[in-house]
Enzyme design. Structure first.
Site, mmCIF file in Angstrom:
data_model
loop_
_atom_site.group_PDB
_atom_site.id
_atom_site.type_symbol
_atom_site.label_atom_id
_atom_site.label_comp_id
_atom_site.label_asym_id
_atom_site.label_seq_id
_atom_site.Cartn_x
_atom_site.Cartn_y
_atom_site.Cartn_z
ATOM 1 N N HIS A 61 1.398 1.755 -5.599
ATOM 2 C CA HIS A 61 0.019 1.229 -5.600
ATOM 3 C C HIS A 61 -0.961 2.373 -5.860
ATOM 4 O O HIS A 61 -1.908 2.222 -6.645
ATOM 5 C CB HIS A 61 -0.296 0.558 -4.258
ATOM 6 C CG HIS A 61 -1.746 0.244 -4.061
ATOM 7 N ND1 HIS A 61 -2.425 -0.708 -4.798
ATOM 8 C CD2 HIS A 61 -2.663 0.774 -3.206
ATOM 9 C CE1 HIS A 61 -3.689 -0.759 -4.412
ATOM 10 N NE2 HIS A 61 -3.864 0.139 -3.443
ATOM 11 N N PHE A 67 3.226 4.306 -2.643
ATOM 12 C CA PHE A 67 2.967 5.305 -3.686
ATOM 13 C C PHE A 67 2.768 4.655 -5.055
ATOM 14 O O PHE A 67 1.967 5.126 -5.870
ATOM 15 C CB PHE A 67 4.111 6.321 -3.718
ATOM 16 C CG PHE A 67 3.908 7.428 -4.725
ATOM 17 C CD1 PHE A 67 2.813 8.292 -4.627
ATOM 18 C CD2 PHE A 67 4.806 7.623 -5.766
ATOM 19 C CE1 PHE A 67 2.613 9.317 -5.555
ATOM 20 C CE2 PHE A 67 4.618 8.646 -6.693
ATOM 21 C CZ PHE A 67 3.533 9.485 -6.585
ATOM 22 N N HIS A 109 0.838 -1.209 0.000
ATOM 23 C CA HIS A 109 0.000 0.000 0.000
ATOM 24 C C HIS A 109 0.869 1.255 0.000
ATOM 25 O O HIS A 109 0.813 2.073 0.916
ATOM 26 C CB HIS A 109 -0.960 -0.021 1.197
ATOM 27 C CG HIS A 109 -1.986 -1.096 1.106
ATOM 28 N ND1 HIS A 109 -1.855 -2.317 1.754
ATOM 29 C CD2 HIS A 109 -3.163 -1.153 0.433
ATOM 30 C CE1 HIS A 109 -2.910 -3.073 1.475
ATOM 31 N NE2 HIS A 109 -3.713 -2.394 0.682
ATOM 32 N N GLN A 133 -5.041 -16.437 -4.321
ATOM 33 C CA GLN A 133 -5.645 -15.765 -5.460
ATOM 34 C C GLN A 133 -6.889 -16.451 -6.028
ATOM 35 O O GLN A 133 -7.809 -15.766 -6.460
ATOM 36 C CB GLN A 133 -4.613 -15.624 -6.591
ATOM 37 C CG GLN A 133 -3.571 -14.566 -6.315
ATOM 38 C CD GLN A 133 -4.170 -13.207 -6.022
ATOM 39 O OE1 GLN A 133 -4.437 -12.872 -4.861
ATOM 40 N NE2 GLN A 133 -4.422 -12.433 -7.031
#
Length: 441
Positions: free
Chosen positions: A158, A156, A154, A355
């Site tokens: 992203h 910059f 999380h 996933q």
């Protein structure tokens, strides 16, 4: 192990009289391997093949090797590069590439990313429409960069990926002809600000650990409320307030819209937001403000979790970064005696297992509903996600097969060892010379 290695080294030195060249070479390779591990930009094996001949002039990007908040020197260095680059012309080829979901963020440094964000505001005509001064936009983007932390996911980059996907969706769906410019400005700025000052620990941790944020926001979306608050702290300063030339009513509408969008990124509200969109989809009307507001929340949600819609070489390193952040949280939860978030536990989660369920039950249903409104998105975001699901499903099956084969091999080895043990005990006992019992009665 260390004692054994030291013993072997001493033995070699005594017997050979000097340390052989092969040992020096091995040490050199180990040092190089360690240096690469600490220098790769993201958790991808490709990073280990980087040429480090120029040396590592920048600090390791791994969060545990850096301070959580960016240092002043780090920020000033990037700011100078950004201001120097901001006057340069970005090619038409890059401008068009920026509008596509296939854009590769890993090729760009932070200063370049700030230039690309500036291009987005420029090419959507926000500068003249909302009278945004270039130097104010630059200061705003620098403050945004400064307030994203040095954490694996999380961060910059992203922030940029989410904003770039939002930007691409605006162009792919021709939203400029369907929605007001102010709504587009709300969506793009919400994407830029949506994870400001994230510390790498999710809402479940904040609430269970009773952090300052959880206490301040009464356990209600503590992170998302904080991201909003930091965004408006930046916008409170005249030098970084890109909305400073707007009317009070315009600012009020923008503030309300940004808060709605950022709060919608709390995944605990996923079903609520998606069901609201599904309920209005059959009668969706772009002239209805309530409908547009719901669509804006869906668009930022799609953008926020859109990595798997990107090419695999772009998406997979992001998954490595996410798992690194997840595993760090679960490690801390175990250390602090807090409930361990199941999908973050490194002892239970594998890359594919993290996933397959997420894509099948969260991503695809969300993306499909958006494509029901914009059929053109089928090829751009749904087809790549289906391919990603196939890829991770195959990987999961391969891992399961490998585990089964390993278990069978171990069992076979144990059985062989046990059988060998029984045979040895019989051999040790010697031949049986006793008379057999008479079978006659």
């Amino acid at each position: 192990m260390e004692k054994r290695l030291q013993g072997l080294e001493k033995k070699i030195l005594i017997e050979a009289g000097e340390t052989p060249a092969v040992v020096y070479e091995m040490k050199k390779q180990v040092d190089s391997f360690r240096e690469k591990l600490e220098s790769v930009e993201h958790l991808s094996w490709l990073g280990l093949f980087k040429d480090l001949s120029e040396g590592t002039h920048k600090p390791s990007p791994f969060y545990h090797k850096r301070t959580l908040h960016k240092t002043r020197e780090e920020c000033e260095h990037v700011r100078e590069k950004f201001l120097h680059m901001s006057s340069l012309e970005v090619s038409e080829e890059v401008r068009q590439y920026l509008k596509t979901p296939t854009f590769d963020n890993w090729q760009w440094e932070d200063a370049e990313i700030m230039v690309l964000l500036q291009v987005m505001y420029t090419d959507l005509d926000f500068i003249p429409t909302f009278n945004i001064e270039p130097e104010v936009l630059q200061q705003f983007l620098f403050e945004i960069y400064r307030r994203y932390n040095n954490i694996p996911f999380h961060n910059f980059k992203h922030c940029f990926c989410v904003t770039q996907m939002m930007y691409g969706l605006i162009w792919l769906t021709d939203l400029r002809s369907k929605m007001d410019s102010i709504d587009l400005l709300i969506m793009l700025t919400s994407a830029v600000c949506h994870d400001l000052d994230h510390t790498g620990y999710n809402n479940a941790y904040q609430i269970n650990a009773q952090t300052e944020l959880a206490l301040r926001y009464n356990d209600i979306s503590p992170l998302e409320n904080h991201h909003c608050a930091v965004a408006f702290e930046i916008l409170e300063r005249t030098e970084s307030n890109i909305f400073r030339n707007l009317s009070t009513d315009q600012y009020k509408r923008i503030r309300e819209g940004i808060i709605k969008c950022i709060l919608a990124t709390d995944m605990s509200r996923h079903n609520e937001v998606l069901n609201k969109f599904k309920s209005i989809l059959p009668v969706f009307d772009f002239t209805n403000k309530d409908h547009r507001d719901v669509l804006m929340t869906i668009l930022i949600k799609v953008s926020d979790i859109s990595n798997e819609a990107r090419p695999m070489e772009v998406a997979e390193p992001w998954l490595d970064c996410l798992l690194q952040e997840f595993f760090n949280q679960s490690d801390v939860e175990k250390l602090e005696g807090l409930p361990v978030t199941p999908f973050m536990d490194r002892d239970k989660v594998t890359k594919p297992s993290s996933q397959t369920g997420f894509i099948r039950f969260v991503l695809l249903p969300l993306f499909i509903e958006l494509a029901n409104l914009f059929p053109c998105l089928e090829q751009h975001i749904i087809d790549p996600v289906r391919k990603a699901l196939d890829y991770y499903t195959k990987m999961e099956k391969a891992l399961e097969t490998e585990q089964q084969n390993r278990a069978q091999s171990e069992n076979a080895a144990k059985s062989k060892e046990a059988a060998g043990g029984r045979q040895d005990s019989q051999t040790d006992a010697g031949p049986d010379t006793s008379e057999p019992e008479s079978q006659l009665t």
